[in-house]
Design a protein around this motif. Structure first.
Motif, PDB file in Angstrom:
ATOM      1  N   LEU A 193       0.828  -1.195   0.000  1.00 35.30           N
ATOM      2  CA  LEU A 193       0.000   0.000   0.000  1.00 35.30           C
ATOM      3  C   LEU A 193       0.865   1.250   0.000  1.00 35.30           C
ATOM      4  O   LEU A 193       1.893   1.303   0.660  1.00 35.30           O
ATOM      5  CB  LEU A 193      -0.910   0.008   1.232  1.00 35.30           C
ATOM      6  N   SER A 220       1.532   5.272   0.865  1.00 39.69           N
ATOM      7  CA  SER A 220       1.302   6.083   2.051  1.00 39.69           C
ATOM      8  C   SER A 220      -0.091   6.703   2.026  1.00 39.69           C
ATOM      9  O   SER A 220      -0.762   6.784   3.050  1.00 39.69           O
ATOM     10  CB  SER A 220       2.370   7.164   2.144  1.00 39.69           C
ATOM     11  N   VAL A 240      -2.648   3.949   2.911  1.00 34.79           N
ATOM     12  CA  VAL A 240      -2.582   3.659   4.346  1.00 34.79           C
ATOM     13  C   VAL A 240      -3.279   4.775   5.114  1.00 34.79           C
ATOM     14  O   VAL A 240      -4.083   4.513   6.010  1.00 34.79           O
ATOM     15  CB  VAL A 240      -1.121   3.496   4.818  1.00 34.79           C
ATOM     16  N   HIS A 256      -7.115   4.470   4.801  1.00 38.72           N
ATOM     17  CA  HIS A 256      -7.679   3.393   5.616  1.00 38.72           C
ATOM     18  C   HIS A 256      -7.635   3.750   7.105  1.00 38.72           C
ATOM     19  O   HIS A 256      -8.636   3.578   7.816  1.00 38.72           O
ATOM     20  CB  HIS A 256      -6.927   2.073   5.383  1.00 38.72           C
ATOM     21  N   ASP A 305       5.119   3.649  14.262  1.00 37.23           N
ATOM     22  CA  ASP A 305       5.692   3.816  12.927  1.00 37.23           C
ATOM     23  C   ASP A 305       7.200   3.972  13.090  1.00 37.23           C
ATOM     24  O   ASP A 305       7.659   4.876  13.789  1.00 37.23           O
ATOM     25  CB  ASP A 305       5.086   5.051  12.257  1.00 37.23           C
ATOM     26  N   TRP A 348      -0.456   4.792  15.577  1.00 36.56           N
ATOM     27  CA  TRP A 348      -1.264   4.911  14.361  1.00 36.56           C
ATOM     28  C   TRP A 348      -2.106   6.175  14.352  1.00 36.56           C
ATOM     29  O   TRP A 348      -2.158   6.874  13.352  1.00 36.56           O
ATOM     30  CB  TRP A 348      -2.144   3.676  14.165  1.00 36.56           C
TER      31      TRP A 348
END
Length: 112
Positions: free
Chosen positions: A45, A47, A50, A53, A80, A87
């Motif tokens: 995926l 950036s 991501v 989502h 990360d 997240w």
């Protein structure tokens, strides 16, 4: 009575009798099998994907519509490695909600 290990070698043939047969490897490993196809590569995926989502999960959390199992799964995600952010901190930074320098302990919608 014969030996219990006697397999009747006269029935097995011999390499001298038929030199075209390869006795070095069992039949089940013959080269006649089709090789297995490689599995398709996993999609990586971007950036932006991501962010899209995770932003959906963030909005559901903010609106109180997220499933408890989903939130639990998200909270278990590692930080990360590029930014050191959780997240939701990453989502807030990429959405322009908060820079998280230093990172806050609560999302902006829970901060008083």
């Amino acid at each position: 009575m014969g030996n219990s290990l006697d397999c009747g070698l006269s029935d097995c043939g011999s390499p001298e009798a038929d030199e075209s047969q390869d006795y070095a490897k069992p039949i089940e490993y013959s080269d006649a099998r089709e090789p297995k196809a490689a599995p398709p590569p996993k999609k990586i995926l971007s950036s932006l994907e991501v962010h899209r989502h995770l932003k959906e999960y963030y909005e559901a959390w903010k609106n109180g519509t997220i499933q408890p199992k989903q939130l639990e799964m998200l909270q278990k995600m590692p930080v990360d490695p590029a930014t050191g952010l959780l997240w939701w901190q990453w989502v807030e930074r990429h959405s322009g909600i908060c820079e998280h320098q230093p990172p806050r302990e609560k999302p902006a919608f829970l901060a008083s």
